[in-house]
Motif scaffolding. Structure first.
Motif: not given
Length: 182
Positions: A45-68
């Motif tokens: 479903s929908d994925v929402e990150w607002c005002h988020a800080t990722f201090e280290n590596e963000f790895d989402s390779k080969k992922s599938t997003f079905y929503g917004r």
């Protein structure tokens, strides 16, 4: 069900490899001090990150997003990896900053992508990406090289008020509809 202390969550390293789950990302903490890995994850479903800080590596390779997918006012302090991702819903990235390398190689965007008023302060790679619908890169600052080589834009592509400080590579890129650059 077990009660989880929010402090434990914000200091934990996130690893989700080829997993499926139903959850709301709105309940995630706003600060991720450790590496965040969603490799192969299916977001149903929908994925929402607002005002988020990722201090280290963000790895989402080969992922599938079905929503917004919405990344608003986010700060990525290390590399952000979206290689080989499938985006089935709209992607909206606004007012976000990527300080290290941004990867979207081989990503497929089935719906619109709206990338606006954001800064990419290191190299960015959209090589072999496919954009099926309208693609907006408006008021984006690419501080280092931006590589769109061998990508395909099937819908209208807009790069209005976008600044490329270094080389922008569009070699062997297909624009099958209108392109707006003013």
């Amino acid at each position: 069900e077990q009660e989880v202390d929010k402090e434990d969550i914000t200091s934990a390293e996130l690893w989700f490899s080829t997993a499926r789950a139903l959850f709301s990302t709105k309940s995630f903490p706003h600060k991720f001090p450790e590496r965040s890995s969603f490799e192969g994850f299916v977001f149903p479903s929908d994925v929402e990150w607002c005002h988020a800080t990722f201090e280290n590596e963000f790895d989402s390779k080969k992922s599938t997003f079905y929503g917004r997918v919405a990344l608003s006012h986010c700060l990525f302090k290390r590399a952000a990896n979206f290689k080989d991702c499938q985006f089935n819903g709209e992607v909206a990235i606004d007012n976000s900053t990527f300080t290290k390398t941004l990867h979207f190689q081989h990503a497929i965007f089935h719906d619109e992508i709206n990338f606006k008023n954001s800064k990419i302060l290191s190299q960015s790679f959209f090589r072999y990406a496919t954009f099926h619908k309208h693609s907006t890169f408006n008021e984006v600052i690419f501080k280092e090289k931006a590589v769109f080589t061998k990508s395909t834009f099937e819908g209208k592509a807009s790069f209005q008020k976008t600044v490329f400080y270094k080389r922008a590579g569009f070699r062997d890129t297909y624009f099958l509809s209108n392109m707006c650059t003013s």
